[in-house]
Motif scaffolding. Sequence first.
Motif, PDB file in Angstrom:
ATOM      1  N   GLY A  27      56.739  33.264  20.026  1.00 53.23           N
ATOM      2  CA  GLY A  27      57.988  32.641  20.269  1.00 53.23           C
ATOM      3  C   GLY A  27      58.399  32.060  21.509  1.00 53.23           C
ATOM      4  N   GLN A  28      57.248  32.098  22.326  1.00 56.51           N
ATOM      5  CA  GLN A  28      57.660  31.588  23.761  1.00 56.51           C
ATOM      6  C   GLN A  28      57.700  30.099  23.939  1.00 56.51           C
TER       7      GLN A  28
ATOM      8  N   GLY B 146      69.891  40.006  14.704  1.00 59.61           N
ATOM      9  CA  GLY B 146      68.851  40.576  14.083  1.00 59.61           C
ATOM     10  C   GLY B 146      67.468  40.392  14.533  1.00 59.61           C
ATOM     11  N   SER B 147      66.440  40.185  13.843  1.00 57.92           N
ATOM     12  CA  SER B 147      64.782  40.191  14.248  1.00 57.92           C
ATOM     13  C   SER B 147      64.602  39.059  15.231  1.00 57.92           C
ATOM     14  N   ASP B 148      65.720  37.957  15.316  1.00 62.16           N
ATOM     15  CA  ASP B 148      65.392  37.079  16.196  1.00 62.16           C
ATOM     16  C   ASP B 148      65.611  37.398  17.762  1.00 62.16           C
ATOM     17  N   SER B 149      66.659  38.539  17.715  1.00 61.52           N
ATOM     18  CA  SER B 149      66.961  39.051  19.251  1.00 61.52           C
ATOM     19  C   SER B 149      65.570  39.422  20.228  1.00 61.52           C
ATOM     20  N   ASP B 150      64.863  40.370  19.421  1.00 61.86           N
ATOM     21  CA  ASP B 150      63.737  40.879  19.949  1.00 61.86           C
ATOM     22  C   ASP B 150      62.816  39.751  20.430  1.00 61.86           C
ATOM     23  N   GLN B 151      62.663  38.914  19.615  1.00 58.05           N
ATOM     24  CA  GLN B 151      61.547  37.627  19.792  1.00 58.05           C
ATOM     25  C   GLN B 151      62.102  36.845  20.761  1.00 58.05           C
ATOM     26  N   THR B 152      63.467  36.764  20.767  1.00 53.46           N
ATOM     27  CA  THR B 152      64.106  35.796  21.848  1.00 53.46           C
ATOM     28  C   THR B 152      63.882  36.491  23.398  1.00 53.46           C
ATOM     29  N   HIS B 153      64.058  37.739  23.677  1.00 56.25           N
ATOM     30  CA  HIS B 153      64.049  38.519  24.681  1.00 56.25           C
ATOM     31  C   HIS B 153      62.750  38.275  25.217  1.00 56.25           C
TER      32      HIS B 153
END
Length: 436
Positions: A222-223, A88-95
């Motif tokens: 998120g870094q 979900g939304s965690d994916s974009d922040q992770t990338h």
Amino acid sequence: MANSLSLRLSSLRLIDVMAIATAPAVVVFISSNIVNVGNLAFNMIFSRWMGPELFGDLALVLTIKLALLGVIGAVQMAVSQVVAGATGSDSDQTHQALAQLSRRLFVALWLLLPIFATLLWKTEFSASIGLGSPYLLLILLVSMPFAAPLSILRGAVFGLQNTGRIVLSANLEMGVRLLGAAVAWQAGLGIEGVVLAICLSIVAGWAALLGVLPTPKTRSAGQRPIAKIVAISAFPFAVLQLAQVLALDGDIFLVSSLLPSEQAGFVAALSLFQRIQFFACFALASILLPSVVAATRTGGSILQAAAPVAILYLAVAFPFLIGVELWPNTLIDVLVGSEFQDAASGLRPAALAAVAFTMSFLLATFLAALGDYRGIWTTAGVAVLQLALIAQFAAKPGASFVDLVQLKAVCQGALCLCLLLYSVVRVRRHLTGCKP
């Protein structure tokens, strides 16, 4: 009616075949073995052009490169685990966080490069390990600022199972290494030019993956947590990668100082056979980890996720062992040249050690995907024990490289059996919902 049914069945069979042929594990397996053939050609060519002694120097440089990339490559495994587990939304922040981390590592390593170069030069490390040229490790060092971001980018594409980019990066790296090294040698640049081409191949692999992650923002909330997660997750994989170098190539360091240079060349040739077998299956671990993590996250079958990797491993291991058993002298002659014929007496135990360790590596990765790192700690412990035993045997009068390879085979066979039995127990516990 019968013809229509036959056409439907034929169509379904074709679809099934296409699905299997384009599965990530199969595509990556085929690609990794194309790379393996390129690496094989590299060693076949330079073992003949250089001869046993100079090829021993090149093998030592390649071992150091593998050790450095192996430890950095642990970041790749950790990143693939993080990316595969993000939803979900965690994916974009992770990338975004990973893109920021990649940029910072790139800049930091360039700033640290002069310090590392000075330490190498002042301590005369190259001479202490028996390298004929003091410039080889300095040349290799220049590739490190690219190697760390490369591990993050490759981790991302493996986690996303972006097979197109995986194939492009790996094969471009191999092509630059093979062709660049051949051109450098023929141009009279010597072993230094060959090592420079190896460094440029790392840069090429990195360049092929640019754009996989988004452009990093100046600030990314998120870094920091992602960097911490990756660092913690990378530690066990770094241990596993280091164990791989120690288990398969660590004896090169020992024989260089304890045995005659000719026998050191024979060990380097046998290590080449071991690397061929291991790296034919190494990419499977990079597919196995995110596949099992994703299956665990979604409630899928971990055995079904691991099955393609197991089948492909066996497809490599059995032909490899059969070939070594039937044509040892021919394989030595074809792969490294007639000057290495005496190495054929150690080829069988070297092959057994490689096949056993490769299976142990995959089992340790499988267990890590389930959150169980005991396989990694055991693999590392056996690698250290193996080196200690080899050092003792090599120091004895009349020690032969064949004795050392046989000892390696015993250690790796015992490790493989232990991890296989433990994995069976661990899978049963997972399926029944029991805690390990």
